[in-house]
Design a protein around this motif. Structure first.
Motif, short mmCIF file in Angstrom:
data_model
loop_
_atom_site.label_atom_id
_atom_site.label_comp_id
_atom_site.label_asym_id
_atom_site.label_seq_id
_atom_site.Cartn_x
_atom_site.Cartn_y
_atom_site.Cartn_z
N LEU A 32 7.73 -5.90 3.31
CA LEU A 32 8.25 -5.41 2.04
C LEU A 32 8.45 -6.55 1.04
CD1 LEU A 32 10.83 -2.83 3.35
CD2 LEU A 32 8.61 -2.37 2.34
N ALA A 33 8.83 -7.71 1.56
CA ALA A 33 9.06 -8.85 0.67
C ALA A 33 7.77 -9.38 0.07
CB ALA A 33 9.77 -9.96 1.43
N SER A 34 6.64 -9.15 0.79
CA SER A 34 5.36 -9.66 0.28
C SER A 34 4.56 -8.54 -0.38
CB SER A 34 4.56 -10.29 1.43
OG SER A 34 4.38 -9.34 2.49
N ALA A 35 3.98 -7.66 0.45
CA ALA A 35 3.13 -6.61 -0.10
C ALA A 35 3.91 -5.60 -0.92
CB ALA A 35 2.39 -5.90 1.04
N GLY A 36 5.19 -5.38 -0.58
CA GLY A 36 5.95 -4.35 -1.28
C GLY A 36 6.75 -4.86 -2.44
N VAL A 95 8.03 7.56 10.46
CA VAL A 95 8.03 6.95 11.79
C VAL A 95 6.72 6.22 12.02
CG1 VAL A 95 8.12 7.40 14.26
CG2 VAL A 95 9.61 8.68 12.72
N LEU A 96 6.82 4.98 12.47
CA LEU A 96 5.65 4.21 12.87
C LEU A 96 5.49 4.31 14.38
CD1 LEU A 96 6.14 0.90 10.83
CD2 LEU A 96 5.14 3.06 10.09
N ASP A 123 -0.65 -4.35 5.74
CA ASP A 123 0.65 -4.23 5.10
C ASP A 123 0.59 -3.22 3.97
OD1 ASP A 123 1.33 -6.19 6.85
OD2 ASP A 123 1.61 -7.77 5.36
N GLY A 124 -0.52 -3.22 3.25
CA GLY A 124 -0.66 -2.30 2.13
C GLY A 124 -0.63 -0.85 2.56
N GLU A 125 -1.15 -0.56 3.77
CA GLU A 125 -1.14 0.81 4.28
C GLU A 125 0.29 1.30 4.49
OE1 GLU A 125 -3.60 1.30 7.67
OE2 GLU A 125 -3.03 3.37 8.01
N LEU A 126 1.14 0.40 5.00
CA LEU A 126 2.54 0.76 5.18
C LEU A 126 3.21 1.01 3.84
CD1 LEU A 126 5.15 1.11 6.75
CD2 LEU A 126 5.40 -1.39 6.80
N VAL A 127 2.95 0.15 2.87
CA VAL A 127 3.56 0.32 1.55
C VAL A 127 3.13 1.65 0.93
CG1 VAL A 127 3.66 -0.61 -0.79
CG2 VAL A 127 3.82 -2.15 1.17
N GLN A 128 1.87 2.02 1.09
CA GLN A 128 1.40 3.29 0.55
C GLN A 128 2.09 4.46 1.25
OE1 GLN A 128 -0.49 3.93 -2.10
NE2 GLN A 128 -0.49 1.71 -2.48
N PHE A 132 4.42 7.35 -0.52
CA PHE A 132 4.29 8.80 -0.34
C PHE A 132 5.62 9.39 0.13
CE2 PHE A 132 3.35 12.50 2.34
CZ PHE A 132 2.66 13.29 1.43
N ALA A 133 6.30 8.71 1.08
CA ALA A 133 7.59 9.21 1.56
C ALA A 133 8.61 9.27 0.44
CB ALA A 133 8.09 8.31 2.70
N GLY A 134 8.56 8.27 -0.48
CA GLY A 134 9.47 8.28 -1.61
C GLY A 134 9.26 9.49 -2.50
N ARG A 135 8.01 9.84 -2.73
CA ARG A 135 7.73 11.02 -3.56
C ARG A 135 8.17 12.30 -2.84
NH1 ARG A 135 2.64 8.11 -4.85
NH2 ARG A 135 2.91 7.22 -6.93
N TYR A 136 7.96 12.32 -1.52
CA TYR A 136 8.44 13.46 -0.73
C TYR A 136 9.95 13.63 -0.91
CZ TYR A 136 9.65 16.25 3.41
OH TYR A 136 10.15 17.21 4.26
N ALA A 137 10.70 12.52 -0.82
CA ALA A 137 12.15 12.58 -0.97
C ALA A 137 12.55 13.08 -2.34
CB ALA A 137 12.76 11.21 -0.70
#
Length: 567
Positions: A32-36, A95-96, A123-128, A132-137
């Motif tokens: 998160l500190a880098s890619a996010g 969940v990962l 890392d970018g896949e996790l950020v994406q 998506f989870a943020g928009r779901y929330a």
């Protein structure tokens, strides 16, 4: 730990993330500190499960991330603990999992997960996925997501948005609204014996019972909605005494045995309750109910926690009410069974006070005594509870006539001049046998005057009572207590027992405490035992007795009789 970042440009996305990782290396925070970083995530990372629900609520995160790679069981347990809160608060739970564990996705979904990602390739896949989870929330908090449309969802899953809209409608009409969150327990025992389908069947049966209560037993408008994992919500258009009646009816319905796999299962449950206060919207009401349920889960003695209004000093408000509680006979008792590990038999009970507040419903002993201290009623309350315990126990039927009774003494009792003689006279006046009574003292109640405590306990022990030190291992002078006090039992605090089946360090600490106690000729009682794995480790370490939700929550006399009959 907290890691800051800039505000997000996309306001539909959640800015706060609560991440749970069971890895030693803090990989999630680094990603998160880098890619996010450009996306503006602000992360709170938890590396253990202690106080998970309360830490998630405190973070106010809209997205929870659980890294279950290489820690499937720990990840599933964390998902179950957060699933209901996520559903209630309109958050998202990502969940990962490792690619080899994708078959477990169904279990995670049933526990309350909303999104999944298998072994992120970058890392970018996790950020994406987090985006998506943020928009779901954002959509879920607005009540637009229908879980019934999700393939594989339970037929008893009603969308949380429906409950939110129900609450919003009542608030708009200025009607009273109360939220009761319910978390079922002891399901792991059923899962171990009969498998996951039996667990699903039990949860559905429990929700059906709650719906029956909502339809006909409480006489007010209400609805039930299934949340994540083993949690559901009862929303009631009522306040005050009607809420107490509703919770009593629901508690009684869930206490009845359930039929499962040609046998019977008894579930435990804990309640978090919040009644609408002026200025509350639906989100605030649900948040306070979630916080109350987290407090109830964290307690070993109280199965119900009632949230007071934001900004209200709870103890100050309750201290005023307590002046009338004793004379109104609002103080009641529950009995926590103590079980002999070798035989599985209930050999004693710990008496726990409960305040049946006229407005807030049942309140636990911690809240009760905090209010008493604020109102300068500590001694009066302790005297009242002692008389009540003795009167109730001496009137028990023959089936309970062999049980030992443990009664807690307070720090104020210890320092009262002449308390020993007063207490022994009180026992004899009641007719209860001294030999069946155990007095319990907490470590924190002993620190100020160890010599006075030792003299009092020696007097009581010499008169035939037994003596236990409660919550052992949480204070600063545990070894001094073992050396100086006349004891019969040591009670290992639930905070030490909680993680012995997951942490090697916790196992070593608990084993050391048991070994010390036994070498001094003391019996050991473990508090807060909830899982079979905990009990197995305690038995292997030489612990002789336990109490906790593995057998039963604190119960009334009728339920205690049923537990004894099942033996």
């Amino acid at each position: 730990m907290e890691r800051g970042a800039t505000d997000m440009e996309d306001m539909q996305m959640a800015t706060t993330l609560f991440a749970v990782s069971f890895r030693q290396h803090d990989e999630i925070a680094e990603i998160l500190a880098s890619a996010g970083a450009g996306a503006g995530w602000r992360a709170a990372v938890a590396n253990d499960a202690d106080g998970l629900e309360r830490r998630f609520l405190a973070s106010r995160a809209a997205v929870a991330l659980i890294d279950a790679r290489g820690a499937l069981d720990d990840g599933l347990s964390a998902t179950r603990r957060l699933g209901g809160i996520v559903a209630t608060n309109g958050a998202a739970l990502l969940v990962l999992v490792s690619r080899g564990d994708v078959e477990a996705i169904g279990e995670f979904f049933d526990a309350g997960a909303t999104q999944f990602l298998a072994s992120p390739a970058s890392d970018g896949e996790l950020v994406q996925a987090l985006r998506f989870a943020g928009r779901y929330a954002a959509r879920a908090s607005g009540g637009t997501i229908d879980r019934r449309a999700i393939p594989g969802a339970s037929p008893f899953d009603r969308e949380t948005g429906e409950a939110r809209r129900w609450i919003v409608g009542r608030i708009a009409e200025e009607s009273p609204v109360t939220v009761v969150l319910v978390a079922l327990s002891r399901l792991d025992i059923v899962n171990a014996a009969h498998g996951r389908p039996a667990v699903d069947e039990l949860i559905e049966a429990a929700v059906l019972r709650a719906e029956t209560v909502a339809r006909g037993a409480i006489g007010v408008d209400a609805m039930v909605a299934r949340l994540g994992g083993s949690e559901f919500v009862l929303v009631i258009e009522a306040a005050g005494a009607a809420v107490t009646a509703a919770i009593t009816a629901l508690d009684a319905a869930l206490a009845r045995p359930f039929a499962v796999a040609n046998t019977r299962a008894v579930l435990g449950c804990r309640f978090g309750v919040a009644q609408r206060q002026p200025g509350d919207d639906a989100a605030a009401l649900l948040r306070r109910a979630s916080e109350a349920l987290a407090e109830a889960k964290a307690s070993d003695g109280s199965v119900l926690h009632v949230a007071l209004p934001d900004g209200v000093a709870p103890i100050d408000a309750l201290a005023i009410d307590l002046h009338h509680a004793i004379e109104r006979d609002e103080i009641d008792l529950r009995w926590q069974p103590q079980v002999e590990i070798a035989s599985g038999k209930i050999t004693g009970v710990e008496a726990l006070a409960r305040w049946n507040h006229r407005v807030l419903g049942p309140l636990g002993a911690d809240t009760l005594f905090d209010a008493a201290d604020r109102a300068d009623l500590g001694i009066a309350l302790s005297d009242h509870i002692q008389r009540l315990v003795l009167a109730r126990a001496v009137a028990w039927p023959e089936a309970l006539g062999t049980l030992r009774v443990s009664l807690n003494l307070t720090a104020a009792d210890i320092t009262r001049p002449g308390f020993g003689a007063l207490f022994l006279a009180r026992i004899d006046e009641s007719g209860f046998p001294r030999g069946r009574l155990t007095v319990e003292i907490t470590e924190t109640g002993l620190i100020e005057d160890l010599a006075a405590a030792a003299a009092l306990l020696a007097e009581l022990r010499g008169a035939g009572c037994r003596v236990a030190i409660d919550d052992f291992g949480t204070g600063y002078s545990s070894l001094a207590y073992l050396k100086s006090l006349p004891l019969d039992y040591v009670k290992i605090d639930k905070a030490l027992v909680r993680d012995i089946d997951g942490s090697a360090r916790d196992r070593v600490v608990v084993a050391g405490a048991i070994t010390m106690a036994r070498s001094l000729g003391l019996a050991v009682i473990a508090e807060g035992v909830e899982r079979p794995a905990q009990l197995e480790l305690l038995a292997a370490g030489g612990c002789s007795l336990y109490q906790g939700f593995l057998l039963s929550e604190p119960v009334g006399e009728a339920a205690l009789l049923e537990l004894m009959a099942r033996e």
